[in-house]
Design a protein around this motif. Structure first.
Motif, PDB file in Angstrom:
ATOM      1  N   SER A   1       8.764   4.754  -5.706  1.00 26.07           N
ATOM      2  CA  SER A   1       8.201   4.669  -4.359  1.00 26.07           C
ATOM      3  C   SER A   1       8.841   3.429  -3.749  1.00 26.07           C
ATOM      4  O   SER A   1       8.672   2.319  -4.271  1.00 26.07           O
ATOM      5  CB  SER A   1       6.693   4.474  -4.421  1.00 26.07           C
ATOM      6  N   ILE A   2       9.608   3.625  -2.678  1.00 22.63           N
ATOM      7  CA  ILE A   2      10.342   2.495  -2.097  1.00 22.63           C
ATOM      8  C   ILE A   2       9.783   2.188  -0.701  1.00 22.63           C
ATOM      9  O   ILE A   2       9.846   3.035   0.199  1.00 22.63           O
ATOM     10  CB  ILE A   2      11.853   2.809  -1.994  1.00 22.63           C
ATOM     11  N   TYR A   3       9.232   1.008  -0.557  1.00 22.27           N
ATOM     12  CA  TYR A   3       8.734   0.559   0.747  1.00 22.27           C
ATOM     13  C   TYR A   3       9.793  -0.384   1.329  1.00 22.27           C
ATOM     14  O   TYR A   3      10.113  -1.404   0.714  1.00 22.27           O
ATOM     15  CB  TYR A   3       7.414  -0.195   0.591  1.00 22.27           C
ATOM     16  N   ILE A   4      10.346  -0.005   2.476  1.00 16.81           N
ATOM     17  CA  ILE A   4      11.368  -0.856   3.103  1.00 16.81           C
ATOM     18  C   ILE A   4      10.780  -1.404   4.400  1.00 16.81           C
ATOM     19  O   ILE A   4      10.425  -0.646   5.304  1.00 16.81           O
ATOM     20  CB  ILE A   4      12.652  -0.055   3.395  1.00 16.81           C
TER      21      ILE A   4
ATOM     22  N   ASP B   1      17.978  12.719  -6.036  1.00 16.32           N
ATOM     23  CA  ASP B   1      17.221  11.459  -6.070  1.00 16.32           C
ATOM     24  C   ASP B   1      15.802  11.752  -5.586  1.00 16.32           C
ATOM     25  O   ASP B   1      15.591  12.130  -4.435  1.00 16.32           O
ATOM     26  CB  ASP B   1      17.896  10.415  -5.166  1.00 16.32           C
ATOM     27  N   MET B   2      14.828  11.611  -6.478  1.00 13.28           N
ATOM     28  CA  MET B   2      13.449  11.993  -6.171  1.00 13.28           C
ATOM     29  C   MET B   2      12.626  10.814  -5.632  1.00 13.28           C
ATOM     30  O   MET B   2      11.406  10.913  -5.519  1.00 13.28           O
ATOM     31  CB  MET B   2      12.768  12.553  -7.438  1.00 13.28           C
TER      32      MET B   2
ATOM     33  N   LEU C   1      -0.282  -1.833   5.260  1.00 11.89           N
ATOM     34  CA  LEU C   1       0.593  -1.489   4.130  1.00 11.89           C
ATOM     35  C   LEU C   1      -0.133  -0.577   3.150  1.00 11.89           C
ATOM     36  O   LEU C   1       0.414   0.435   2.705  1.00 11.89           O
ATOM     37  CB  LEU C   1       1.035  -2.756   3.395  1.00 11.89           C
ATOM     38  N   ALA C   2      -1.372  -0.944   2.845  1.00  8.40           N
ATOM     39  CA  ALA C   2      -2.146  -0.138   1.890  1.00  8.40           C
ATOM     40  C   ALA C   2      -2.291   1.293   2.404  1.00  8.40           C
ATOM     41  O   ALA C   2      -2.265   2.251   1.632  1.00  8.40           O
ATOM     42  CB  ALA C   2      -3.507  -0.783   1.652  1.00  8.40           C
ATOM     43  N   GLY C   3      -2.394   1.436   3.726  1.00  6.53           N
ATOM     44  CA  GLY C   3      -2.511   2.761   4.328  1.00  6.53           C
ATOM     45  C   GLY C   3      -1.228   3.580   4.206  1.00  6.53           C
ATOM     46  O   GLY C   3      -1.227   4.773   4.474  1.00  6.53           O
ATOM     47  N   GLN C   4      -0.142   2.950   3.847  1.00  9.28           N
ATOM     48  CA  GLN C   4       1.140   3.648   3.696  1.00  9.28           C
ATOM     49  C   GLN C   4       1.437   4.003   2.237  1.00  9.28           C
ATOM     50  O   GLN C   4       2.535   4.461   1.922  1.00  9.28           O
ATOM     51  CB  GLN C   4       2.295   2.761   4.221  1.00  9.28           C
ATOM     52  N   THR C   5       0.466   3.782   1.366  1.00  9.21           N
ATOM     53  CA  THR C   5       0.697   3.993  -0.073  1.00  9.21           C
ATOM     54  C   THR C   5       1.262   5.391  -0.359  1.00  9.21           C
ATOM     55  O   THR C   5       0.740   6.389   0.123  1.00  9.21           O
ATOM     56  CB  THR C   5      -0.627   3.794  -0.843  1.00  9.21           C
ATOM     57  N   ILE C   6       2.325   5.431  -1.136  1.00 11.36           N
ATOM     58  CA  ILE C   6       2.978   6.709  -1.472  1.00 11.36           C
ATOM     59  C   ILE C   6       2.283   7.357  -2.665  1.00 11.36           C
ATOM     60  O   ILE C   6       2.013   8.547  -2.671  1.00 11.36           O
ATOM     61  CB  ILE C   6       4.480   6.488  -1.779  1.00 11.36           C
ATOM     62  N   SER C   7       2.013   6.547  -3.695  1.00  8.59           N
ATOM     63  CA  SER C   7       1.404   7.100  -4.901  1.00  8.59           C
ATOM     64  C   SER C   7       0.361   6.120  -5.429  1.00  8.59           C
ATOM     65  O   SER C   7       0.567   4.899  -5.349  1.00  8.59           O
ATOM     66  CB  SER C   7       2.497   7.316  -5.957  1.00  8.59           C
ATOM     67  N   SER C   8      -0.737   6.653  -5.979  1.00  7.56           N
ATOM     68  CA  SER C   8      -1.770   5.742  -6.497  1.00  7.56           C
ATOM     69  C   SER C   8      -1.254   4.993  -7.724  1.00  7.56           C
ATOM     70  O   SER C   8      -1.722   3.912  -8.048  1.00  7.56           O
ATOM     71  CB  SER C   8      -3.033   6.528  -6.842  1.00  7.56           C
ATOM     72  N   ASP C   9      -0.245   5.558  -8.385  1.00  9.49           N
ATOM     73  CA  ASP C   9       0.367   4.852  -9.516  1.00  9.49           C
ATOM     74  C   ASP C   9       1.490   3.960  -8.960  1.00  9.49           C
ATOM     75  O   ASP C   9       2.557   4.432  -8.607  1.00  9.49           O
ATOM     76  CB  ASP C   9       0.939   5.868 -10.506  1.00  9.49           C
ATOM     77  N   GLN C  10       1.210   2.657  -8.885  1.00 11.96           N
ATOM     78  CA  GLN C  10       2.182   1.745  -8.261  1.00 11.96           C
ATOM     79  C   GLN C  10       3.215   1.206  -9.261  1.00 11.96           C
ATOM     80  O   GLN C  10       4.031   0.355  -8.909  1.00 11.96           O
ATOM     81  CB  GLN C  10       1.463   0.551  -7.599  1.00 11.96           C
ATOM     82  N   SER C  11       3.196   1.733 -10.503  1.00  7.98           N
ATOM     83  CA  SER C  11       4.097   1.146 -11.508  1.00  7.98           C
ATOM     84  C   SER C  11       5.571   1.369 -11.145  1.00  7.98           C
ATOM     85  O   SER C  11       6.426   0.583 -11.517  1.00  7.98           O
ATOM     86  CB  SER C  11       3.786   1.714 -12.890  1.00  7.98           C
TER      87      SER C  11
END
Ligand SMILES: Cc1cc2nc3c(=O)[nH]c(=O)nc-3n(C[C@H](O)[C@H](O)[C@H](O)COP(=O)(O)OP(=O)(O)OC[C@H]3O[C@@H](n4cnc5c(N)ncnc54)[C@H](O)[C@@H]3O)c2cc1C
Length: 305
Positions: A159-162, A185-186, A261-271
């Motif tokens: 998950s890439i936040y730019i 590229d997934m 930012l939190a509202g833009q979360t892609i996946s609950s697994d942030q690892s």
């Protein structure tokens, strides 16, 4: 001195996050694979092909350069400036003993034709800005690079936040393109763009092209967008702002912060999450703090360009 060596005189002294002294230009993977020399590893001459205004603003210049080979040079080089890396411009100015050094981040490069483009915001009274403002096509300048440390690994989806501020959106375009251009590229991208208002969103057409991909979404954060509705508490999703947006564009009339930012979360697994921040050093530091709060990430997952 070997071509990729650096010493104190190579530093521009502006306190860049990725200083050339800690990130010396090194042969890229692509150059090694191609068995070619990266022509920009030590200072190389580049001829300016055009110097055009951008977005109707005379202070914003799109500068296009092409490598100039020396007469005795074999045509065996390539130009590799990986996404997220910058180059150093060195100019010998009349009346100054030492050359003037300033970093710039290409938003487009052509590996084989050895060309690149930068978007420059001319700073009133700025020394390099004054010099660049008067440049005419065909003038030759000296650049060196690539400088930086970000490397994208397409084999491990993330998950890439730019997060980009103002003109610093330019160097984030190749970061996005390198993910979207590779079908397998997934990785998923959230492109969060912080500007004054809609008139200051640069490369808007390019962002709309990106928006056609399943794994890309952007949001414009417009801290000073005026609204025509006149309501004192007109909210960030005001219908008048929505009318000015294109299909697939989203925007908010506010500053980006940890809550947004939190509202833009892609996946609950942030690892598998990383955050890339492009902008002034003050902006980078502020956004890093917000990203740590929002995503509970450690510094090693946050890249400042
Ligand atoms: C990694 C990196 C990448 C970058 N990429 C880009 C890019 O792609 N595009 C881009 O436009 N910029 C980019 N920059 C910024 C760029 O390197 C220059 O800082 C910018 O062009 C201004 O340089 P200058 O010499 O014109 O201004 P400077 O002479 O450095 O002055 C900058 C500002 O400070 C003011 N100033 C100067 N001296 C003083 C003083 N004594 N007191 C008060 N104010 C003063 C000037 O009026 C001016 O407004 C990047 C910076 C970094 C660190």
């Amino acid at each position: 001195m070997p071509e990729n060596e650096v010493d104190e005189t190579d530093c521009c002294g502006n306190g860049c996050t990725n200083c050339i002294l800690d990130n010396k230009p090194k042969p890229s993977q692509q150059a090694l694979l191609a068995g070619k020399r990266n022509v920009i590893l030590s200072y190389a001459k580049f001829k300016m092909l055009s110097n055009e205004m951008h977005n109707g603003d005379a202070q914003l210049r799109l500068l296009h350069f092409v490598y100039v080979a020396s007469d005795d040079e074999e045509n065996d080089g390539i130009l590799d400036i990986p996404p997220g890396h910058h180059v150093m411009l060195r100019a010998e100015l009349a009346g100054h003993a030492a050359p003037l050094l300033r970093p710039y981040s290409p938003y487009w490069t052509d590996f084989v034709a050895k060309e690149f483009k930068i978007l420059v915001k001319l700073q009133p009274g700025g020394r390099m800005s004054d010099y660049l403002a008067t440049l005419e096509p065909l003038q030759v300048l000296n650049f060196r690079g690539p400088i930086g440390n970000y490397v994208h690994d397409s084999s491990s989806p993330k998950s890439i936040y730019i997060i980009a501020q103002g003109v610093a959106i330019a160097p984030t375009l190749p970061l996005v393109a390198q993910v979207l251009d590779k079908e397998d590229d997934m990785s998923c991208i959230r492109h969060l763009i912080c500007v004054k208002d809609l008139d200051h969103v640069y490369f808007r057409g390019r962002l709309l092209e990106f928006a056609q991909y399943w794994n890309y979404r952007s949001c414009l954060y417009l801290a000073h967008q005026k609204c025509s509705c006149g309501a004192v508490n007109c909210d960030e999703l005001c219908v008048h702002l929505k009318k000015k947006l294109h299909y697939n564009e989203t925007a908010r009339r506010l500053r980006l912060d940890a809550m947004q930012l939190a509202g833009q979360t892609i996946s609950s697994d942030q690892s598998g999450s990383i955050v890339i921040i492009a902008g002034t050093s003050i902006f980078q530091r502020a956004m890093r703090e917000q990203a740590i709060i929002a995503f509970n990430l450690s510094n090693k997952n946050i890249y400042l360009l």
